[in-house]
Design a protein around this motif. Sequence first.
Motif, mmCIF file in Angstrom:
data_model
loop_
_atom_site.group_PDB
_atom_site.id
_atom_site.type_symbol
_atom_site.label_atom_id
_atom_site.label_comp_id
_atom_site.label_asym_id
_atom_site.label_seq_id
_atom_site.Cartn_x
_atom_site.Cartn_y
_atom_site.Cartn_z
ATOM 1 N N GLU A 1 28.238 34.568 26.167
ATOM 2 C CA GLU A 1 28.163 33.936 24.851
ATOM 3 C C GLU A 1 27.579 32.531 24.930
ATOM 4 O OE1 GLU A 1 28.577 35.385 21.876
ATOM 5 O OE2 GLU A 1 28.727 37.155 23.168
ATOM 6 N N ALA A 2 27.906 31.810 26.008
ATOM 7 C CA ALA A 2 27.350 30.466 26.178
ATOM 8 C C ALA A 2 25.834 30.527 26.359
ATOM 9 C CB ALA A 2 27.996 29.775 27.377
ATOM 10 N N LEU A 3 25.366 31.505 27.099
ATOM 11 C CA LEU A 3 23.930 31.629 27.328
ATOM 12 C C LEU A 3 23.211 32.107 26.072
ATOM 13 C CD1 LEU A 3 23.951 33.220 30.911
ATOM 14 C CD2 LEU A 3 23.901 30.802 30.262
ATOM 15 N N LEU A 4 23.813 33.036 25.357
ATOM 16 C CA LEU A 4 23.201 33.537 24.123
ATOM 17 C C LEU A 4 23.103 32.459 23.047
ATOM 18 C CD1 LEU A 4 24.900 37.043 23.833
ATOM 19 C CD2 LEU A 4 22.474 36.594 24.268
ATOM 20 N N TRP B 1 19.338 25.117 33.945
ATOM 21 C CA TRP B 1 19.645 25.535 32.569
ATOM 22 C C TRP B 1 20.969 26.295 32.529
ATOM 23 C CZ3 TRP B 1 20.066 30.694 30.891
ATOM 24 C CH2 TRP B 1 20.217 30.863 29.501
ATOM 25 N N LEU B 2 21.159 27.165 33.510
ATOM 26 C CA LEU B 2 22.379 27.964 33.582
ATOM 27 C C LEU B 2 23.611 27.068 33.676
ATOM 28 C CD1 LEU B 2 23.088 31.006 33.750
ATOM 29 C CD2 LEU B 2 22.923 30.811 36.239
ATOM 30 N N TYR C 1 26.692 26.394 30.983
ATOM 31 C CA TYR C 1 28.060 26.768 31.378
ATOM 32 C C TYR C 1 28.469 25.915 32.584
ATOM 33 C CZ TYR C 1 32.173 29.746 31.844
ATOM 34 O OH TYR C 1 33.467 30.216 31.871
ATOM 35 N N PRO C 2 29.012 24.744 32.369
ATOM 36 C CA PRO C 2 29.330 23.816 33.463
ATOM 37 C C PRO C 2 30.303 24.392 34.492
ATOM 38 C CG PRO C 2 29.353 22.661 31.363
ATOM 39 C CD PRO C 2 29.231 24.115 31.042
ATOM 40 N N GLY C 3 31.112 25.375 34.110
ATOM 41 C CA GLY C 3 32.061 25.960 35.049
ATOM 42 C C GLY C 3 31.491 27.076 35.889
ATOM 43 N N ALA D 1 28.814 37.599 41.984
ATOM 44 C CA ALA D 1 28.366 38.903 41.487
ATOM 45 C C ALA D 1 28.595 39.029 39.985
ATOM 46 C CB ALA D 1 29.083 40.032 42.223
ATOM 47 N N ASP D 2 29.645 38.392 39.473
ATOM 48 C CA ASP D 2 29.896 38.424 38.023
ATOM 49 C C ASP D 2 28.795 37.678 37.276
ATOM 50 O OD1 ASP D 2 32.179 39.765 38.715
ATOM 51 O OD2 ASP D 2 33.565 38.175 38.089
ATOM 52 N N VAL D 3 28.326 36.580 37.856
ATOM 53 C CA VAL D 3 27.220 35.845 37.235
ATOM 54 C C VAL D 3 25.973 36.723 37.199
ATOM 55 C CG1 VAL D 3 25.714 33.827 37.410
ATOM 56 C CG2 VAL D 3 28.153 33.605 37.933
ATOM 57 N N GLN D 4 25.678 37.398 38.313
ATOM 58 C CA GLN D 4 24.489 38.257 38.353
ATOM 59 C C GLN D 4 24.587 39.395 37.328
ATOM 60 O OE1 GLN D 4 21.944 37.453 40.045
ATOM 61 N NE2 GLN D 4 20.653 39.251 40.343
ATOM 62 N N ARG D 5 25.761 39.987 37.228
ATOM 63 C CA ARG D 5 25.955 41.059 36.238
ATOM 64 C C ARG D 5 25.740 40.515 34.817
ATOM 65 N NH1 ARG D 5 26.005 43.728 32.658
ATOM 66 N NH2 ARG D 5 27.303 45.523 32.041
ATOM 67 N N THR D 6 26.194 39.313 34.562
ATOM 68 C CA THR D 6 26.060 38.725 33.233
ATOM 69 C C THR D 6 24.613 38.349 32.939
ATOM 70 O OG1 THR D 6 28.335 37.908 33.418
ATOM 71 C CG2 THR D 6 26.960 36.920 31.710
#
Length: 373
Positions: A230-233, A255-256, A260-262, A269-274
């Motif tokens: 949602e932060a990226l969208l 940019w990423l 999303y500072p956290g 792997a969760d970041v890659q999936r997202t």
Amino acid sequence: MEYFIGLMSGTSMDGIDAAVCAFDDSLPEPRFQGVQAHAAGHYPAPLRERLLTLQRTVPQLSLRELAELDRDVARAFADAAGAALAAAGLPPGAIRAVGSHGQTVFHDPAGTCGSIQLGNPSLVAQRLGITTVADFRRADVAAGGQGAPLVPAFHHALFARADRPRVALNLGGIANITLLPGADASDVSGFDTGPANGLMDEWAERQLGRAYDEDGRFAASGRLHPELLEALLGDPYFAAPPPKSTGRGDFHLDWLRHRYPGLDGLAPADVQRTLCELTARTVADAIRRHGPRTQEVLACGGGTRNPLLMERLRALLAPMALGTTAGAGLDPQHVEAAAFAWLAMRTMRGLPGNLPAVTGAERPVILGGIYRA
């Protein structure tokens, strides 16, 4: 029959595609007859890293370093073209011209009226002994356009059908779509939807030490992180109306982290999936918003080799059919190189190559400069 060579390296910089393409003698516009031979070239690792750095950061380099990069990219492009020529079994004299896109290292048509591609076309022409057409984007920018995307005109020539609304989807470093509601070129539209392989590749390289996530396995091992998505969208680019274009200078790891500072507290792997979901969502949202009558989506580019990305796109686009351009007669890895062979053909024939409805240019213009061998 006339032959042209198309050369393309996209923002993912995962290779240089070279395609020897045949065109018939139809007037006023020759028709594409297919790819006769294809070769894939690669940048040496140090050169690729230098080029990626230009896209990811504000560059600090001397004019000498810029000239060296221009030379080295041209050599790599000429080598790829030579390999394709050998695979086709044709002499240089059989080729009317080479269409060399070059390597984009800067794209800011709105802010600076500029788009810069490296790969000295005079050097390409001299090394091959073949007239070379290059610098395709700046004529469109000078006419008030984005200079991108340019491939939709080729998509229309090959894939448009009067009875079947289609979308051509390119999954390169950046994703872009061409809306083909019918056979009339005046109805064509298209734009960059946002990041595709480039952002996923950058994260995979940082986490795995490899240039990309092979077969999407790293992403498939993770779980979607809804808050990150949602932060990226929420980036304004996705909601901005077309015409619009973007590049890896806009979508990168900084940019990423800004969105999303956290980020560093999440499982890699969760970041890659997202990130995979981000590409699928932004593509699907753009198609539904701007091409609601679409019946079929034809995908091309390196992202078609990512099973997870294709699976998510298929689910989000249903009931639209999702396939690749192979079903329409052109290998999905050959489309962009073939497009620049087609654009070179049009330049040599004195025909415009842009679609103002796509790029926002004031008028159709002949693209590129001609560099004699």
